[in-house]
Design a protein around this motif. Sequence first.
Motif, PDB file in Angstrom:
ATOM      1  N   THR A  37      28.538 -25.949  10.709  1.00 45.50           N
ATOM      2  CA  THR A  37      29.596 -26.868  11.147  1.00 45.50           C
ATOM      3  C   THR A  37      29.338 -28.300  10.691  1.00 45.50           C
ATOM      4  OG1 THR A  37      28.447 -27.135  13.266  1.00 45.50           O
ATOM      5  CG2 THR A  37      30.186 -25.467  13.173  1.00 45.50           C
ATOM      6  N   ASP A  38      28.390 -28.478   9.786  1.00 52.78           N
ATOM      7  CA  ASP A  38      28.077 -29.811   9.277  1.00 52.78           C
ATOM      8  C   ASP A  38      29.256 -30.317   8.432  1.00 52.78           C
ATOM      9  OD1 ASP A  38      27.104 -32.112   8.191  1.00 52.78           O
ATOM     10  OD2 ASP A  38      25.376 -31.195   7.191  1.00 52.78           O
ATOM     11  N   PRO A  39      29.924 -31.374   8.857  1.00 54.04           N
ATOM     12  CA  PRO A  39      31.095 -31.863   8.109  1.00 54.04           C
ATOM     13  C   PRO A  39      30.767 -32.319   6.692  1.00 54.04           C
ATOM     14  CG  PRO A  39      30.453 -33.436   9.809  1.00 54.04           C
ATOM     15  CD  PRO A  39      29.642 -32.205  10.039  1.00 54.04           C
ATOM     16  N   LYS A  40      29.485 -32.604   6.419  1.00 55.09           N
ATOM     17  CA  LYS A  40      29.089 -33.032   5.080  1.00 55.09           C
ATOM     18  C   LYS A  40      28.936 -31.846   4.125  1.00 55.09           C
ATOM     19  CE  LYS A  40      26.627 -37.137   6.762  1.00 55.09           C
ATOM     20  NZ  LYS A  40      25.308 -37.827   6.819  1.00 55.09           N
ATOM     21  N   ALA A  41      28.778 -30.647   4.660  1.00 53.70           N
ATOM     22  CA  ALA A  41      28.648 -29.447   3.821  1.00 53.70           C
ATOM     23  C   ALA A  41      30.035 -29.067   3.302  1.00 53.70           C
ATOM     24  CB  ALA A  41      28.033 -28.307   4.619  1.00 53.70           C
ATOM     25  N   PRO A  42      30.160 -28.734   2.010  1.00 48.90           N
ATOM     26  CA  PRO A  42      31.485 -28.515   1.414  1.00 48.90           C
ATOM     27  C   PRO A  42      32.237 -27.301   1.951  1.00 48.90           C
ATOM     28  CG  PRO A  42      29.738 -27.963  -0.147  1.00 48.90           C
ATOM     29  CD  PRO A  42      29.074 -28.614   1.024  1.00 48.90           C
ATOM     30  N   TYR A  43      31.542 -26.274   2.462  1.00 58.62           N
ATOM     31  CA  TYR A  43      32.237 -25.062   2.915  1.00 58.62           C
ATOM     32  C   TYR A  43      31.909 -24.760   4.373  1.00 58.62           C
ATOM     33  CZ  TYR A  43      33.044 -24.526  -2.054  1.00 58.62           C
ATOM     34  OH  TYR A  43      33.437 -24.743  -3.361  1.00 58.62           O
ATOM     35  N   SER A  44      31.790 -25.807   5.161  1.00 61.29           N
ATOM     36  CA  SER A  44      31.465 -25.661   6.584  1.00 61.29           C
ATOM     37  C   SER A  44      32.710 -25.268   7.386  1.00 61.29           C
ATOM     38  CB  SER A  44      30.882 -26.959   7.124  1.00 61.29           C
ATOM     39  OG  SER A  44      31.847 -27.997   7.035  1.00 61.29           O
ATOM     40  N   TRP A  45      32.468 -24.839   8.629  1.00 59.20           N
ATOM     41  CA  TRP A  45      33.539 -24.407   9.533  1.00 59.20           C
ATOM     42  C   TRP A  45      33.915 -25.546  10.476  1.00 59.20           C
ATOM     43  CZ3 TRP A  45      35.233 -19.111  10.002  1.00 59.20           C
ATOM     44  CH2 TRP A  45      34.559 -18.219   9.153  1.00 59.20           C
ATOM     45  N   SER A  46      35.183 -25.651  10.751  1.00 56.38           N
ATOM     46  CA  SER A  46      35.624 -26.558  11.811  1.00 56.38           C
ATOM     47  C   SER A  46      35.639 -25.785  13.128  1.00 56.38           C
ATOM     48  CB  SER A  46      37.023 -27.099  11.505  1.00 56.38           C
ATOM     49  OG  SER A  46      37.980 -26.054  11.571  1.00 56.38           O
ATOM     50  N   GLU A  47      35.649 -26.494  14.212  1.00 51.25           N
ATOM     51  CA  GLU A  47      35.701 -25.839  15.527  1.00 51.25           C
ATOM     52  C   GLU A  47      36.990 -25.036  15.675  1.00 51.25           C
ATOM     53  OE1 GLU A  47      33.324 -25.587  17.612  1.00 51.25           O
ATOM     54  OE2 GLU A  47      31.952 -26.965  16.574  1.00 51.25           O
ATOM     55  N   GLU A  48      38.084 -25.537  15.086  1.00 47.91           N
ATOM     56  CA  GLU A  48      39.373 -24.831  15.157  1.00 47.91           C
ATOM     57  C   GLU A  48      39.305 -23.500  14.403  1.00 47.91           C
ATOM     58  OE1 GLU A  48      39.849 -29.021  16.045  1.00 47.91           O
ATOM     59  OE2 GLU A  48      38.992 -27.990  14.293  1.00 47.91           O
ATOM     60  N   GLU A  49      38.632 -23.489  13.254  1.00 47.08           N
ATOM     61  CA  GLU A  49      38.524 -22.252  12.479  1.00 47.08           C
ATOM     62  C   GLU A  49      37.651 -21.223  13.194  1.00 47.08           C
ATOM     63  OE1 GLU A  49      38.993 -24.093   7.956  1.00 47.08           O
ATOM     64  OE2 GLU A  49      37.045 -24.137   8.982  1.00 47.08           O
ATOM     65  N   ILE A  50      36.575 -21.664  13.814  1.00 45.02           N
ATOM     66  CA  ILE A  50      35.722 -20.743  14.568  1.00 45.02           C
ATOM     67  C   ILE A  50      36.500 -20.156  15.741  1.00 45.02           C
ATOM     68  CG2 ILE A  50      33.641 -20.565  15.982  1.00 45.02           C
ATOM     69  CD1 ILE A  50      32.393 -22.731  14.233  1.00 45.02           C
ATOM     70  N   ALA A  51      37.286 -20.986  16.410  1.00 48.06           N
ATOM     71  CA  ALA A  51      38.103 -20.506  17.533  1.00 48.06           C
ATOM     72  C   ALA A  51      39.171 -19.529  17.052  1.00 48.06           C
ATOM     73  CB  ALA A  51      38.751 -21.698  18.241  1.00 48.06           C
TER      74      ALA A  51
ATOM     75  N   THR B 290      24.191 -10.127  12.121  1.00 46.60           N
ATOM     76  CA  THR B 290      25.379 -10.990  12.067  1.00 46.60           C
ATOM     77  C   THR B 290      26.609 -10.253  12.573  1.00 46.60           C
ATOM     78  OG1 THR B 290      24.445 -12.196  10.184  1.00 46.60           O
ATOM     79  CG2 THR B 290      26.823 -12.376  10.527  1.00 46.60           C
ATOM     80  N   LEU B 291      26.746  -8.984  12.176  1.00 50.46           N
ATOM     81  CA  LEU B 291      27.868  -8.174  12.659  1.00 50.46           C
ATOM     82  C   LEU B 291      27.865  -8.091  14.185  1.00 50.46           C
ATOM     83  CD1 LEU B 291      28.362  -4.995  10.402  1.00 50.46           C
ATOM     84  CD2 LEU B 291      30.065  -6.717  11.035  1.00 50.46           C
ATOM     85  N   TYR B 292      26.703  -7.823  14.741  1.00 49.73           N
ATOM     86  CA  TYR B 292      26.607  -7.701  16.192  1.00 49.73           C
ATOM     87  C   TYR B 292      26.961  -9.022  16.870  1.00 49.73           C
ATOM     88  CZ  TYR B 292      24.621  -7.083  20.836  1.00 49.73           C
ATOM     89  OH  TYR B 292      24.446  -7.031  22.195  1.00 49.73           O
ATOM     90  N   ARG B 293      26.422 -10.111  16.331  1.00 52.91           N
ATOM     91  CA  ARG B 293      26.671 -11.423  16.949  1.00 52.91           C
ATOM     92  C   ARG B 293      28.163 -11.794  16.911  1.00 52.91           C
ATOM     93  NH1 ARG B 293      26.906 -16.296  14.453  1.00 52.91           N
ATOM     94  NH2 ARG B 293      25.934 -15.497  12.552  1.00 52.91           N
ATOM     95  N   ILE B 294      28.806 -11.535  15.745  1.00 52.55           N
ATOM     96  CA  ILE B 294      30.215 -11.920  15.609  1.00 52.55           C
ATOM     97  C   ILE B 294      31.117 -11.030  16.462  1.00 52.55           C
ATOM     98  CG2 ILE B 294      32.147 -12.008  13.981  1.00 52.55           C
ATOM     99  CD1 ILE B 294      30.188 -12.978  11.867  1.00 52.55           C
ATOM    100  N   THR B 295      30.926  -9.708  16.375  1.00 52.10           N
ATOM    101  CA  THR B 295      31.790  -8.805  17.142  1.00 52.10           C
ATOM    102  C   THR B 295      31.594  -9.003  18.635  1.00 52.10           C
ATOM    103  OG1 THR B 295      30.095  -7.061  16.917  1.00 52.10           O
ATOM    104  CG2 THR B 295      31.922  -7.055  15.342  1.00 52.10           C
ATOM    105  N   HIS B 296      30.413  -9.432  19.045  1.00 45.55           N
ATOM    106  CA  HIS B 296      30.132  -9.674  20.461  1.00 45.55           C
ATOM    107  C   HIS B 296      31.001 -10.804  21.013  1.00 45.55           C
ATOM    108  CE1 HIS B 296      27.219  -7.905  23.181  1.00 45.55           C
ATOM    109  NE2 HIS B 296      27.180  -9.047  23.841  1.00 45.55           N
ATOM    110  N   ASN B 297      31.414 -11.720  20.114  1.00 44.84           N
ATOM    111  CA  ASN B 297      32.167 -12.892  20.567  1.00 44.84           C
ATOM    112  C   ASN B 297      33.666 -12.821  20.261  1.00 44.84           C
ATOM    113  OD1 ASN B 297      29.966 -14.580  21.621  1.00 44.84           O
ATOM    114  ND2 ASN B 297      29.240 -14.601  19.514  1.00 44.84           N
ATOM    115  N   LEU B 298      34.117 -11.709  19.679  1.00 43.80           N
ATOM    116  CA  LEU B 298      35.543 -11.587  19.377  1.00 43.80           C
ATOM    117  C   LEU B 298      36.335 -11.237  20.633  1.00 43.80           C
ATOM    118  CD1 LEU B 298      35.517  -9.634  15.970  1.00 43.80           C
ATOM    119  CD2 LEU B 298      35.748 -12.101  16.351  1.00 43.80           C
TER     120      LEU B 298
END
Length: 379
Positions: A261-275, A302-310
Amino acid sequence: MVDVTEEMDNPTFKSDTVLSDVHLHCPNKRHLMVRLNAVGQPVFLSYFKLLWNTEDSASEKHVREAKTERDHQYRSGDELCDKDRNNLKKELSSEGVEALLDDDGDLEVVRRPRSASDLEVEDLLRDRVCPVILMKGKEDAIEDEEQECTYSDVVKIEHTMATPLEDVGKQVWRAAFLLGDYILFNRDTFRCCSVLELGGGTGITSIIMGTVAKRVYCTDVGEDLLAMCEQNVALNKHLMEQGGGEVTVKELDWLKDEFCTDPKAPYSWSEEEIADLRDHCTVIMAADVFYDDDLTDALFRTLYRITHNLRNSCTVYLALEKRLNFTLRHMDVTCEAYSHFRNTLNDLENLRDRKMKYTVEPITLDFCQFFSYERIEQL
């Protein structure tokens, strides 16, 4: 003008080089080298035609047309021989000489030698793979190819043809085409979905998904690779606009527990995109990412972590090729990477979790083929 900078008819590579099989997908085709990437690797531009109106692959069609042409030439030769046979028969009859007949009473005529054109047609049946590096202006290259292809049925992909193991995401692999076939054959299943791709590489599978899905997050790691992926999304924007789809390129490192989520990183995530991903994602996919045991473990974490939060239930589509290797340790041909993948998948299915339940179902490969590639039994 085409400036031929280097020929690779007899290429040599280092021992740690991994070769793409992309040239097998387009036999007898030139691949245009459009640039060098940030680490000095040649980047090629290839065109993959969608076979909307046929169940045959392009190569099968090519062989069939060559065979038809050869049969036509043989028939023409037979007609000539028939003419010669009749003339000879007249001459023999007029001179009162008894014709040479076989046991069935048919006239024996020596067939003419095969012409050079017959041999050329036979050569067409053999796929010759001799990559040649061509340097050309990017706009000119696209213009030339589009004269041969319909604008709406070609996927344009920039990629490399040979890299070290850590850069294999910059190449195109068969499992990506297999997953693309499945997506196109089951368009209604993915219509208006929100999708996450893990290890998107060149982005070809996300681009195909973007023609039917509402939103696709194409993820990988490495700024150079992600820039190539973003370029490919831009090259194929017209395909996704037809269905109103959108592909967004983002960084997702399986070895880290959080989104970048680092805004300086070119392909980072915004909070809106994560939501948005958490609230709407119902499909996760990955193609040909199981070649290293440590990365396989990281992917499943990673699969487990992401699906756990969907918020919604999710279907994960995994496509891969079982690669056979001879190992000194086993003194036999094995599929160690695939075996580790299967064991890890079984562990996920057997996981006892109060919140989540995972079920695994194999997919039968009886769906149509929309790309020209060899759908081998190891896929």
